[in-house]
Enzyme design. Structure first.
Site, short mmCIF file in Angstrom:
data_model
loop_
_atom_site.label_atom_id
_atom_site.label_comp_id
_atom_site.label_asym_id
_atom_site.label_seq_id
_atom_site.Cartn_x
_atom_site.Cartn_y
_atom_site.Cartn_z
N HIS A 216 -20.98 -4.16 38.74
CA HIS A 216 -22.14 -4.88 38.20
C HIS A 216 -23.33 -3.97 37.97
CE1 HIS A 216 -19.68 -7.49 40.85
NE2 HIS A 216 -19.66 -8.22 39.76
S1 FES Z 1 -22.64 -3.89 41.82
FE1 FES Z 1 -21.32 -5.51 42.36
S2 FES Z 1 -19.91 -4.55 43.69
FE2 FES Z 1 -21.28 -2.96 43.20
#
Ligand code: FES
Length: 198
Positions: free
Chosen positions: A157
């Site tokens: 993410h």
């Molecule tokens: S940003 Fe979601 S697991 Fe690392």
């Protein structure tokens, strides 16, 4: 600077393509443990790990396994250490005050380490457990800001961490990367998982 990963343990943690991937990958990577008796298994799972860091060159990273988790040892160059000052204002918790992944007292400093040169951190994102990728090269590149100074990018993410494992502001990861208990047995030997002499 090099973003080459050195792995003397023959096992590498591949970039997780899903967030369950990091933990699953580690479980598969230690099949030999299944041949142990339950008490041997418990001991192996919790045992401290001795690491020889004598071959690690400036700018390189070594990955070892401790308690089923990837632990990174990064030997930072003087330029990389300098970059930690430049990013302070962009970090969510520059002094490691947050407690979800408490930082040991001896690593509560700008470098998050005992010796500035060596960063020792658990390579698992504090958001949902993916293993971030090395992005040691400074400068503009995909998925990173133009003023990037080197660090880690979580592919799941987009959380970003500096070369001390400190998370940048306004990212999904709520905390810095964990610094495991560790100590130096000598200049060339680290013990991961224990931080005081028995
Ligand atoms: S940003 Fe979601 S697991 Fe690392």
């Amino acid at each position: 600077m090099s973003d080459q990963q050195v792995d003397h343990g023959k096992r590498t943690w591949l970039i997780a393509t899903s967030c369950a991937g990091a933990v699953g990958g580690v479980a598969v990577a230690v099949p030999f443990i299944s041949t142990f008796s339950p008490s041997e298994r418990a001991k192996a799972a919790g045992a401290a790990v001795e690491v020889d860091i004598s071959a690690l060159k400036p700018g390189e990273k070594l990955t070892v396994e401790w308690r089923g988790k990837p632990v990174w040892i990064v030997r930072r160059t003087p330029e990389q250490l300098e970059s930690l000052k430049a990013t302070e204002s962009q970090l969510a918790d520059p002094t490691s005050a947050r407690t979800a992944y408490p930082t040991p007292e001896y690593a509560k400093n700008q470098y998050r380490s005992i010796k500035p040169e060596y960063f020792v951190g658990v390579g698992i994102c504090s958001h949902l457990g993916c293993s971030p990728s090395d992005k040691f090269q400074a400068g503009p590149q995909p998925s990173l800001p133009d003023d990037w100074h080197g660090g880690f990018l979580c592919p799941c993410h987009g959380s970003t961490f500096d070369l001390a494992g400190r998370v940048f502001k306004n990212k999904p990861a709520p905390d810095n990367l964990e610094v495991p208990p560790h100590m130096y047995l000598s200049d060339a030997k680290l013990l991961i998982g224990e931080d005081k002499k028995a």
